[in-house]
Write an enzyme that holds these catalytic residues in place. Structure first.
Site, PDB file in Angstrom:
ATOM      1  N   SER A 244      -5.130   5.884   3.811  1.00 31.48           N
ATOM      2  CA  SER A 244      -3.959   6.538   4.385  1.00 31.48           C
ATOM      3  C   SER A 244      -2.987   6.885   3.276  1.00 31.48           C
ATOM      4  O   SER A 244      -3.154   6.490   2.120  1.00 31.48           O
ATOM      5  CB  SER A 244      -3.268   5.613   5.397  1.00 31.48           C
ATOM      6  OG  SER A 244      -2.626   4.534   4.723  1.00 31.48           O
ATOM      7  N   LYS A 245      -1.942   7.628   3.627  1.00 30.84           N
ATOM      8  CA  LYS A 245      -0.937   8.032   2.647  1.00 30.84           C
ATOM      9  C   LYS A 245      -0.169   6.840   2.092  1.00 30.84           C
ATOM     10  O   LYS A 245       0.443   6.936   1.034  1.00 30.84           O
ATOM     11  CB  LYS A 245       0.029   9.036   3.277  1.00 30.84           C
ATOM     12  CG  LYS A 245      -0.610  10.385   3.578  1.00 30.84           C
ATOM     13  CD  LYS A 245       0.393  11.365   4.144  1.00 30.84           C
ATOM     14  CE  LYS A 245      -0.256  12.710   4.417  1.00 30.84           C
ATOM     15  NZ  LYS A 245       0.714  13.686   4.984  1.00 30.84           N
ATOM     16  N   ARG A 246      -0.209   5.724   2.789  1.00 30.73           N
ATOM     17  CA  ARG A 246       0.452   4.521   2.273  1.00 30.73           C
ATOM     18  C   ARG A 246      -0.297   3.971   1.063  1.00 30.73           C
ATOM     19  O   ARG A 246       0.276   3.311   0.214  1.00 30.73           O
ATOM     20  CB  ARG A 246       0.536   3.450   3.365  1.00 30.73           C
ATOM     21  CG  ARG A 246       1.455   3.789   4.514  1.00 30.73           C
ATOM     22  CD  ARG A 246       1.634   2.600   5.428  1.00 30.73           C
ATOM     23  NE  ARG A 246       0.365   2.154   5.982  1.00 30.73           N
ATOM     24  CZ  ARG A 246      -0.188   2.655   7.082  1.00 30.73           C
ATOM     25  NH1 ARG A 246       0.420   3.623   7.738  1.00 30.73           N
ATOM     26  NH2 ARG A 246      -1.340   2.202   7.527  1.00 30.73           N
ATOM     27  N   ASP A 247      -1.602   4.215   1.030  1.00 33.91           N
ATOM     28  CA  ASP A 247      -2.435   3.668  -0.041  1.00 33.91           C
ATOM     29  C   ASP A 247      -2.494   4.594  -1.255  1.00 33.91           C
ATOM     30  O   ASP A 247      -2.502   4.149  -2.394  1.00 33.91           O
ATOM     31  CB  ASP A 247      -3.864   3.431   0.472  1.00 33.91           C
ATOM     32  CG  ASP A 247      -3.889   2.568   1.723  1.00 33.91           C
ATOM     33  OD1 ASP A 247      -3.189   1.546   1.728  1.00 33.91           O
ATOM     34  OD2 ASP A 247      -4.599   2.920   2.678  1.00 33.91           O
TER      35      ASP A 247
END
Length: 473
Positions: A244-247
């Site tokens: 995800s964009k968090r990673d």
């Protein structure tokens, strides 16, 4: 299969409903490497039949990302929506041959017979084949359903990554291939297009495994040759979850904006799920020569941003200053050189060579060079001078160092080193007692490349100007 089997034809078929994801880029890369390894063809098809969500800007973004990574289609790009006439023709032929049938069931009828889940798509409920033998109803809306064969109980295929996979037909029903508005469903249109493009191998993410039995049945019903399938593992985040964009950045072009090199990103992605011993760094020529689906793993690969940064740094250090200057201008910032109007080409290249050993991305390199060229901002000098003021004899050392530099006629690294060594001997101080405040004066920070090299790049006049600014801060 012969290593140089020119019959190999693979395709990458993204949907222009968003930007190209790094997982999609890796699928494209695996297809491209497989085709190049066998001397075959790599094709691109834009699957834009989702009229509501498909946008031209996403198509442009996808092709731009692939071009940035040099993954170019060997034939003109196929636009799926432009092939609607053939999709209709095949669907009509399937109706004529009894491989499909018209289903007139309304949502209300499905709900009444099979429950709300069947009508609203909230859960898998098998269709009851109510319209299999229904006569045509002129003027009544209908969908076209595939007629599941009664003569087989399972679909078996050999996945080139996962081995034999078996699907029991009890898990399938007479699925829809054309909606009531005439638009084809994904599994149907993919089969028609792949057959038309003579695709021999379908290499894609493992999230498509569940689509494969339906597609195989459609290939067989239409009399098309069934391609070989290879489903590659997903790219996962650090916790084993879907990336995800968090990673990490998920859109491929985000990595260009962050200053990554396309060759480093491709090198990293090809190693996510594929390996050749312990080798980490591959030229594209090496990857083409070595790539095999047999070495693609079955488990999801963890995306490690720090490893990508390390690899990108390795690539950057392997290039000359002129190479990096070209890459910054053509892949990252075309106006980069305009900022350095006060410098010669020789100064700029010397600075690039100096900083490329310390940075991981083109953005870091650019920003470091901007700081060196423009000089530290006064606020940074004020803060740094307060910290330096706690060190003994800083002001005195800087005044003495400035005076000695003014007397130097040969402003070279050996001459500067001699001056510092003499000062350290005379003043009883360490090189760092001089080097640290000089770094601050030149760059605004205490951590930088060799302050001797920095002074040589900036020249005598600019070095003296910055030393005086620090003393005034």
């Amino acid at each position: 299969m012969d290593k140089r089997d020119t019959r190999v034809r693979v395709r990458f078929a993204p949907s222009p409903t968003g930007h190209l994801h790094v997982g999609g880029l890796r699928s494209a890369l695996f297809n491209w490497l497989f085709a190049r390894h066998h001397g075959g063809s790599f094709l691109l098809r834009i699957e834009d039949t989702d009229k509501e969500r498909s946008l031209p800007e996403y198509t442009n973004s996808i092709t731009e990302a692939l071009s940035w990574c040099s993954l170019i289609s060997d034939e003109p790009i196929v636009i799926q929506s432009e092939r609607a006439a053939e999709h209709v023709m095949v669907a009509q032929l399937m109706l004529k041959n009894g491989r499909a049938y018209k289903c007139y069931c309304t949502q209300e009828e499905l709900q009444q017979r099979l429950g709300a889940n069947a009508a609203e798509g909230l859960g898998y409920v098998k269709y009851d084949q109510a319209c299999r033998n229904t006569e045509d109803r002129a003027g009544v809306p209908y969908v076209i359903r595939f007629k599941l064969p009664d003569t087989i109980q399972e679909v078996v295929f050999n996945d080139l990554v996962h081995g034999d996979i078996v699907f029991n037909l009890d898990t399938l029903d007479d699925f829809i291939i054309v909606r009531s508005d005439g638009t084809p469903m994904y599994n149907f249109v993919v089969v028609v297009d792949d057959a038309s493009m003579n695709i021999t191998h379908v290499i894609r993410g493992e999230d498509h495994i569940s689509n494969t039995p339906k597609q195989i049945l459609l290939y067989q019903a239409c009399g098309f040759t069934v391609p070989q399938f290879a489903h590659v593992p997903m790219i996962l985040g650090p916790q084993g979850n879907r990336l995800s964009k968090r990673d990490a950045a998920t859109a491929a072009l985000d990595y260009r904006r962050q200053g990554f090199l396309p060759e480093a990103l491709c090198n990293y992605l090809v190693r996510l799920g594929w390996s050749h011993g312990d080798q980490e760094i591959f030229s594209m020529a090496e990857a083409i020569s070595l790539f095999s689906l047999k070495e693609v793993g079955k488990k999801g690969a963890i995306f490690d941003m720090k490893k990508l940064e390390w690899l990108n740094g390795m690539y950057m250090r392997s290039y000359t200053a002129q190479d990096l200057l070209h890459k910054i201008q053509h892949n990252f910032n075309q106006n980069f050189v305009d900022r350095f109007h006060l410098w010669t080409q020789e100064q700029l290249c010397a600075a690039i060579d100096l900083y490329k050993e310390r940075v991981k991305t083109l953005r870091e390199l650019q920003d470091s060079l901007y700081i060196l060229h423009d000089g530290p901002i006064i606020e940074n000098l004020v803060d740094a001078s307060r910290s330096l003021a706690q060190q003994v004899q800083v002001q005195q050392n800087m005044q003495m160092f400035e005076k000695k530099l003014m007397d130097i006629s040969d402003f070279t690294k050996p001459a500067l080193e001699r001056v510092v060594q003499e000062m350290c001997h005379d003043q009883g101080c360490k090189i760092s007692d001089i080097g640290q405040p000089v770094r601050v004066a030149l760059t605004g920070v205490t951590s930088s490349p060799s302050f001797y090299d920095l002074m040589c790049i900036l020249g005598k006049e600019e070095t003296l100007n910055r030393l005086r600014m620090l003393q005034k801060a």
